[in-house]
Scaffold this motif. Sequence first.
Motif, PDB file in Angstrom:
ATOM      1  N   VAL A   1       0.791  -1.229   0.000  1.00 17.65           N
ATOM      2  CA  VAL A   1       0.000   0.000   0.000  1.00 17.65           C
ATOM      3  C   VAL A   1       0.828   1.286   0.000  1.00 17.65           C
ATOM      4  N   GLU A   2       2.115   1.199   0.310  1.00 16.09           N
ATOM      5  CA  GLU A   2       2.892   2.431   0.487  1.00 16.09           C
ATOM      6  C   GLU A   2       2.909   3.299  -0.770  1.00 16.09           C
ATOM      7  N   GLY A   3       2.903   2.693  -1.949  1.00 15.11           N
ATOM      8  CA  GLY A   3       2.968   3.470  -3.181  1.00 15.11           C
ATOM      9  C   GLY A   3       1.645   4.061  -3.620  1.00 15.11           C
ATOM     10  N   ALA A   4       0.571   3.781  -2.898  1.00 12.13           N
ATOM     11  CA  ALA A   4      -0.761   4.210  -3.340  1.00 12.13           C
ATOM     12  C   ALA A   4      -0.890   5.724  -3.418  1.00 12.13           C
ATOM     13  N   GLU A   5      -0.408   6.414  -2.392  1.00 11.45           N
ATOM     14  CA  GLU A   5      -0.515   7.871  -2.370  1.00 11.45           C
ATOM     15  C   GLU A   5       0.189   8.482  -3.577  1.00 11.45           C
ATOM     16  N   GLU A   6       1.365   7.945  -3.915  1.00  8.53           N
ATOM     17  CA  GLU A   6       2.125   8.477  -5.045  1.00  8.53           C
ATOM     18  C   GLU A   6       1.395   8.247  -6.360  1.00  8.53           C
ATOM     19  N   VAL A   7       0.733   7.095  -6.481  1.00  6.98           N
ATOM     20  CA  VAL A   7      -0.049   6.820  -7.681  1.00  6.98           C
ATOM     21  C   VAL A   7      -1.227   7.779  -7.776  1.00  6.98           C
ATOM     22  N   MET A   8      -1.904   8.003  -6.663  1.00  2.00           N
ATOM     23  CA  MET A   8      -3.082   8.883  -6.655  1.00  2.00           C
ATOM     24  C   MET A   8      -2.719  10.326  -6.975  1.00  2.00           C
ATOM     25  N   GLU A   9      -1.516  10.745  -6.619  1.00  2.00           N
ATOM     26  CA  GLU A   9      -1.085  12.104  -6.918  1.00  2.00           C
ATOM     27  C   GLU A   9      -0.858  12.327  -8.408  1.00  2.00           C
ATOM     28  N   GLU A  10      -0.568  11.246  -9.143  1.00  2.00           N
ATOM     29  CA  GLU A  10      -0.205  11.386 -10.553  1.00  2.00           C
ATOM     30  C   GLU A  10      -1.277  10.880 -11.515  1.00  2.00           C
ATOM     31  N   ILE A  11      -2.069   9.922 -11.077  1.00  2.00           N
ATOM     32  CA  ILE A  11      -3.065   9.283 -11.944  1.00  2.00           C
ATOM     33  C   ILE A  11      -4.440   9.410 -11.305  1.00  2.00           C
ATOM     34  N   ARG A  12      -5.438   9.736 -12.094  1.00  2.00           N
ATOM     35  CA  ARG A  12      -6.795   9.841 -11.559  1.00  2.00           C
ATOM     36  C   ARG A  12      -7.315   8.471 -11.144  1.00  2.00           C
ATOM     37  N   VAL A  13      -7.832   8.370  -9.935  1.00  2.00           N
ATOM     38  CA  VAL A  13      -8.410   7.128  -9.402  1.00  2.00           C
ATOM     39  C   VAL A  13      -9.883   7.378  -9.101  1.00  2.00           C
ATOM     40  N   ARG A  14     -10.754   6.520  -9.625  1.00  2.00           N
ATOM     41  CA  ARG A  14     -12.190   6.726  -9.450  1.00  2.00           C
ATOM     42  C   ARG A  14     -12.676   6.251  -8.084  1.00  2.00           C
ATOM     43  N   GLU A  15     -12.227   5.067  -7.648  1.00  2.00           N
ATOM     44  CA  GLU A  15     -12.612   4.587  -6.325  1.00  2.00           C
ATOM     45  C   GLU A  15     -11.576   3.594  -5.817  1.00  2.00           C
ATOM     46  N   ILE A  16     -11.582   3.398  -4.494  1.00  2.00           N
ATOM     47  CA  ILE A  16     -10.596   2.549  -3.832  1.00  2.00           C
ATOM     48  C   ILE A  16     -11.331   1.462  -3.062  1.00  2.00           C
ATOM     49  N   HIS A  17     -10.897   0.210  -3.213  1.00  2.00           N
ATOM     50  CA  HIS A  17     -11.463  -0.914  -2.464  1.00  2.00           C
ATOM     51  C   HIS A  17     -10.429  -1.403  -1.450  1.00  2.00           C
TER      52      HIS A  17
END
Length: 752
Positions: free
Chosen positions: A558-574
């Motif tokens: 999960v550590e990389g999730a924040e970095e992904v969300m900052e750069e790529i649009r995410v519609r929802e998280i499960h």
Amino acid sequence: MLVASLAAHNTAWLLVCLLLLASWLTLKGETFILSALVISAGLLTFFFFTTIRLTEPSPLPSTFQLTWTSDYTINGQRLSGFAKTASGEKFYVLYTLSSEQEKHYYETTSFAGFTYRVQGQLVTPNPPAHSYAFSFEKYLVSKGAKGIVEVTSWSLLSKEKTIGAVLAKYRLHLKKHIETAFPPSLVAEAQALLIGVRDHVDDELQRAYQKLGITHLFAISGLHVAFVSWLFYEGLLRLGMRKEIATIVLLIALPMYAVLAGGAPSVVRAVTVVELVMIMRFTRLRMPVDDALAISFIGFVLLEPGVIFQIGFQLSYLATASLIYSKVILQNRHWVNKSLFITFVCQLMVYPLLLYHFYELSISSFLANIVFVPLFSLIVLPMNMILLIITMLSKPLAQPFFEIYEPLRTWLTEAILFLQALPLQLWSPGKPALWLVCVAFISVLVSFYFLEARHYGKVAIALLIPALCIHIAPMLYNETKLTFLNVGQGDCTVIELPFRRAVYVVDTGGVLRLRQEAWQASNRPYEVGRQVVVPFLKGKGIRQVDVLLVTHPDADHVEGAEEVMEEIRVREIHVTPGSLETPAMQDLLAEAKKQKIAVKEKMEGTSWRVGSVNFHYLSPRDTHYEGNNDSIVLFMQQGMFRALLTGDLEEAGERQLLTQYGHQLANITVLKAGHHGSKTSSSEPFVELLQPKLTIFSAGRNNRYHHPHKVVVERFRQRQLATKITGVDGTIEVVFGGDYWYAQTEKDLVHK
């Protein structure tokens, strides 16, 4: 110069681009000599492309000599830089500092020209995580290095008093002076603009500059060199020096300034062109700027063949050439229109190259450069030069100036951060195919022809058709793709449905952070999300993730999730139920709240369908999170193709799956093994029932946990079941196309 834009490939397309450029020059009535120079540059470039490789260096003895040839960097405990052996071979040198005192010594000492007796060994550069990630091997080739030397011990033999060593010493002195004399908020800017050092540039601010397309303003460019040259020359004249003598002094001073400024390709290009033109004028001869640029190009490649692979080199020469050959476009225009067209021409010429290397393009750069280029060139750069001079004379005298300038510069930074936060600033079509890059360059040349004739409608058509092809190309496939990314000791899987109907990311990798003393901590910690996952998504042209699935709240998932969300649009998280309160999830939750992304707890029974692909969550069965066995387990099916992604599921969780879904899981196509292949997972009954045709172990190379465990691997091999390990085989892509499927790695292509 277009040859440089395709420097990463050894193909005949390079010569095709060269022929197009030569034809364009002929139509414009350029001289035969200029065309010959350009063709010579292209042929030399093509020759070097076909010969340059990271060849096997000569074997190193147990003890050998190394002479430092350039600056070095210190990041935490690691010291690194380039040095040459006694035989002249260049290596990238790594050394682990043993104490805080030793680190302080190397931070305050320039040892360019120092020769050491070294004990060490050659090490192989790590392969890139995937085809869109940074390749250290290509970096070494671009620097002309033979390999990497890991130093175990060394002792000083001699110190060379060369001009380069003296200039390196003064460069370090300037760097330290800026750090002590300038306010902390101004240090990064001053070092970047004055001596080409970008060690202190804040990551958030650098990303803001990238989104606005003004990153080049934090580097020493040809405009900087021209301004410094003019300032120095005019200063000599004001001191009463004759023009001839001032010219000679400037000719001597410019190469020294290039070394002090770090020797970046843009600086070397600007200095060599100015030197050539001035020498010709001094000798009563004339040399057009385009001829000087071509000679500079050829000379640079001859002296440093690997430089052709450096992105800065490619961009610098290509942008400069576009301006030189756009006189007709720029003439007879109001200064405002001219500024707009200068930016437009430069950005247009390099956009295929930018897409090829960075997979995205700043749309706002066309307007941002019109505002910020004059601002930095006429105010920010001169102000930093003035402040540097004042601090050298008297630090107390500089204090009032800092009190005025620092708040103004802070406001400018805040404005930049505000502007970069505006939506729809980036075009992210992914990495275009080589033939599309060629088509894009052709369209740029055609658009320049129409611009000269002022047929703006035809310009739009010439540019939009290739751009549209580049934009939709990543979506033109009818296969389902599962990519198991090599994120080291962690998990990350990307699922792409046919024609990009949906994209799902399962886990985002992460790094286990060990406790260290302050002096050992890295200045810029390694970030899996930003440095591995995001480049892959952008390289593939993935602009939106429909579901980000976090199987469970372990850092390596999960550590990389924040970095992904900052750069790529995410519609929802499960997420798995009960995991939101865990420490590892807090950064993700904060970023989700900031972006207003829905975070949903999911468990067994959740299912959905997209086209012909079905998705089911088979676990967990309750809302109380207790650990690995409460990982979300994803089962997907498309026709006869079935895949099971088990997170960190262990033996107890596997037994529950067998009890509940055993008949559905028998003889499965692809299994992502639980818990990286630890001995607590992939139990005998589980493997025996599933009989997966391919099993993926997501585990880092030489990891401390020895995943996958040899007993588990042997369990699959005894049944003649194929296995692959991300840390060994690299990123693995599984493709299903209806009546066929295959697994493709960085090393091979295995058809099933």
